[in-house]
Design an enzyme around this catalytic site. Structure first.
Site, PDB file in Angstrom:
ATOM      1  N   LEU A  95      28.781   7.878  10.682  1.00 61.71           N
ATOM      2  CA  LEU A  95      27.407   7.736  11.142  1.00 61.71           C
ATOM      3  C   LEU A  95      27.416   6.631  12.186  1.00 61.71           C
ATOM      4  CD1 LEU A  95      24.607   8.961  10.518  1.00 61.71           C
ATOM      5  CD2 LEU A  95      24.264   7.143   8.843  1.00 61.71           C
ATOM      6  N   ASP A  96      26.930   6.914  13.392  1.00 58.50           N
ATOM      7  CA  ASP A  96      26.973   5.943  14.485  1.00 58.50           C
ATOM      8  C   ASP A  96      26.358   4.613  14.080  1.00 58.50           C
ATOM      9  OD1 ASP A  96      28.159   7.763  16.133  1.00 58.50           O
ATOM     10  OD2 ASP A  96      26.338   8.291  17.235  1.00 58.50           O
TER      11      ASP A  96
END
Length: 341
Positions: free
Chosen positions: A85-86
């Site tokens: 997840l960025d």
């Protein structure tokens, strides 16, 4: 004879109550609510740190015993996550401990549900608010019905070109490394097919459309909801220090900041999509469909493979320092895995 049997039963019950097996199931999956500004790897590093600091805990001891590898002999438990997840994004990251790491491949390949905030009128190098401004476009011509029709056009199977600032490898090098080093790509980024199972408009700034209640619940409508570039580091109590993020945009002398709100048009959507979907690209493509440019300003993963925000199988980052809570979350997570398998 009956008295001796009763004594033996009592003795067995007492020994079982102190056995590490009380933490069974000892390995499996659970989820962590990742805050904005931290990498997904930080969750793995944090859990590894917690387990090392609590090597004598029955939960950790049993994990190491079941592993039996050279890594375990050094006191390191096996831990991993099921899909990056960025740093900008927040929400569900599925985590595996021990043998649970073997189940993570299915997690990364599963469909996911997001709530995203998009802003029309400005585009950036990264397609989100962490990048530099590259273009501006009009928004006065866009009505609510126009956006709804645009969303309908992106439902089902669509083609996407992943963003340049992504972790995809090309000739052994990450795309974001090419971008950060100013190097040309060996070839064009190939498009890919992704599936948009559901796409719903949750807010539109026309003064008459009430926002979906989930936006307030998840912090999208707070005064600080558009400060996603700043880390919201939890209060770690066991001496854990997250690694400093590299290549912050403000460190680039050529960085051009995106104008702050209220300029542009801000909207929110709920996206149910297949693995490999880039929400940043989706918002940029929706903007192009509307005859303008756009970028993503906030992203929350609310569900992945049956793991949801707020359920008993999901912990906050700080809660991972309590191994009893981790054990209970794993037990709940294993039930989730059985229900979704």
């Amino acid at each position: 004879m009956w008295a001796s049997r009763i004594l033996r039963a009592a003795s067995n019950a007492t020994s079982c109550s102190h056995s590490p097996l009380q933490h069974s199931p000892l390995t499996g999956l659970f989820a962590v609510n990742k805050p904005t500004g931290l990498t997904s790897t930080t969750i793995v590093d944090h859990l590894q740190h917690v387990c090392q600091r609590n090597r004598t805990h029955p939960f950790v001891q049993r994990l190491l015993e079941l592993d039996g590898s050279k890594r375990a002999k050094r006191g390191l438990v096996k831990v991993g996550h099921g899909g990056t997840l960025d740093p900008l994004a927040r929400g569900i990251v599925v985590v595996g401990l021990g043998a649970g790491t073997k189940q993570l491949h299915g997690m990364s390949a599963s469909s996911k549900v997001y709530i995203a905030e998009g802003r029309l009128g400005f585009s950036s190098t990264t397609l989100d608010c962490t990048g530099s401004l590259v273009a501006e476009g009009p928004t006065n011509h866009i009505a609510k019905q126009d956006l709804i029709q645009a969303l309908c056009a992106f439902k089902g199977e669509i083609l996407q070109t992943p963003p340049l600032y992504s972790a995809i490898s090309m000739d052994g090098k990450r795309l974001y490394d090419y971008a950060r080093e100013g190097l040309p790509l060996p070839r064009d980024i190939p498009t890919r097919k992704v599936q948009i199972h559901g796409l719903e408009l949750l807010s539109f700034p026309d003064g008459t459309t009430p926002p979906d209640p989930s936006l307030q619940q998840y912090g999208f409508l707070s005064e600080n909801s558009n400060t996603a570039t700043e880390p919201s580091t939890p209060s770690f109590t066991m001496g854990f220090k997250p690694k400093r993020m590299k290549h912050h945009p403000d460190e680039n002398p050529d960085h051009v900041p995106i104008p702050s709100t209220p300029e542009g048009l801000v909207f929110h959507i709920r996206v149910h999509c297949s693995s490999g979907t880039y929400i940043r690209t989706l918002i940029a493509d929706i903007a192009a469909h509307l005859g303008t440019v756009g970028h993503m300003t906030d992203l929350l993963r609310v569900e992945q493979s049956g793991f949801k925000l707020g359920d008993e199988a999901t912990l906050e980052m700080e809660e991972c320092e309590d191994l009893e809570k981790v054990g209970r979350a794993i037990q709940a997570g294993n039930r989730v895995s059985q229900e979704t398998s």
